[in-house]
Each structure stands twice: as structure tokens, then as C-alpha cells.
Design a protein around this motif. Structure first.
Motif, mmCIF file in Angstrom:
data_model
loop_
_atom_site.group_PDB
_atom_site.id
_atom_site.type_symbol
_atom_site.label_atom_id
_atom_site.label_comp_id
_atom_site.label_asym_id
_atom_site.label_seq_id
_atom_site.Cartn_x
_atom_site.Cartn_y
_atom_site.Cartn_z
ATOM 1 N N CYS A 22 -2.087 -54.146 18.419
ATOM 2 C CA CYS A 22 -2.862 -53.783 19.609
ATOM 3 C C CYS A 22 -2.031 -54.105 20.849
ATOM 4 O O CYS A 22 -1.316 -55.101 20.887
ATOM 5 N N ALA A 24 -3.245 -54.812 23.852
ATOM 6 C CA ALA A 24 -4.002 -55.577 24.845
ATOM 7 C C ALA A 24 -3.476 -57.002 24.948
ATOM 8 O O ALA A 24 -2.769 -57.494 24.063
ATOM 9 N N ALA A 36 -3.780 -52.089 15.511
ATOM 10 C CA ALA A 36 -4.393 -51.016 16.298
ATOM 11 C C ALA A 36 -5.141 -50.072 15.374
ATOM 12 O O ALA A 36 -4.777 -49.897 14.215
ATOM 13 N N ARG A 42 -5.078 -49.455 20.683
ATOM 14 C CA ARG A 42 -5.854 -50.683 20.793
ATOM 15 C C ARG A 42 -6.585 -50.963 19.489
ATOM 16 O O ARG A 42 -6.885 -50.056 18.719
ATOM 17 N N HIS A 46 -10.668 -54.126 21.371
ATOM 18 C CA HIS A 46 -10.167 -53.843 22.711
ATOM 19 C C HIS A 46 -10.252 -52.367 23.088
ATOM 20 O O HIS A 46 -9.474 -51.889 23.909
#
Length: 93
Positions: A22, A24, A36, A42, A46
Motif C-alpha cells: 500500500c 499510504a 495493495a 492502496r 486506506h
């Protein structure tokens, strides 16, 4: 060609460990370590989950109309009028 197994655990966790992470950031400033969602950047927490994010067309952005072309044009006209009034006052003094 066989996939490489990670560790000695009987469950094959290799694909999950090799998945894109991810993008984030956590509150601590470190990158999120969750994988992800497939086809997204993401994780599910997130914003990668289906249905997350703003609605299509984002009608919420038009709530007050402060940034419409008409409102911006009105403000420009008002600023021009004020500038001309100040200049006229300076000339009179």
C-alpha cells in the motif's frame, strides 16, 4: 517453474508477501505494510476497497458555488471597481 515458498509454514504465503505494498503513510509516518488491493495502489483500509472514495462526479464539490465561473467573475469585477474607487480617491485628495 515453481514459485518459491517463504518460510516453513504449510500455507503458501509467497504471493501475498510478493504483492505490491500500500502506498499510504501511517500516523507514525512509516509506510503501510499491508498489500495493495489487486489493481489499485492502496490496501483495503486506506481506500482500495470497492465503494470507497468520493462518489462519481463528486456533487459535494458544488455545495456553495464559491468557485464557479460566475462567482469568480463577480469577484474580479468587484475588485476592479474597488481599485478604481481607491485611485479616484487618491486623485481627489
Amino acid at each position: 517453474m515453481a514459485k518459491k515458498r517463504v518460510g516453513t509454514h504449510p500455507r503458501n504465503t509467497g504471493p501475498m508477501m510478493e504483492a505490491q505494498r500500500c502506498g499510504a503513510r501511517t500516523r507514525a509516518g512509516t509506510p503501510c505494510r499491508s498489500p495493495a488491493v489487486h489493481g489499485k495502489k492502496r490496501c483495503r483500509m486506506h481506500g482500495g476497497a470497492s465503494g470507497s472514495g468520493a462518489p462519481k462526479g463528486n456533487a459535494n464539490a458544488f455545495k456553495h458555488g464559491l468557485y464557479t465561473r460566475e462567482a469568480i467573475a463577480q469577484r474580479r469585477e468587484l475588485y476592479d471597481l474597488l481599485r478604481e474607487a481607491r485611485e479616484t480617491l487618491r486623485e481627489i485628495r
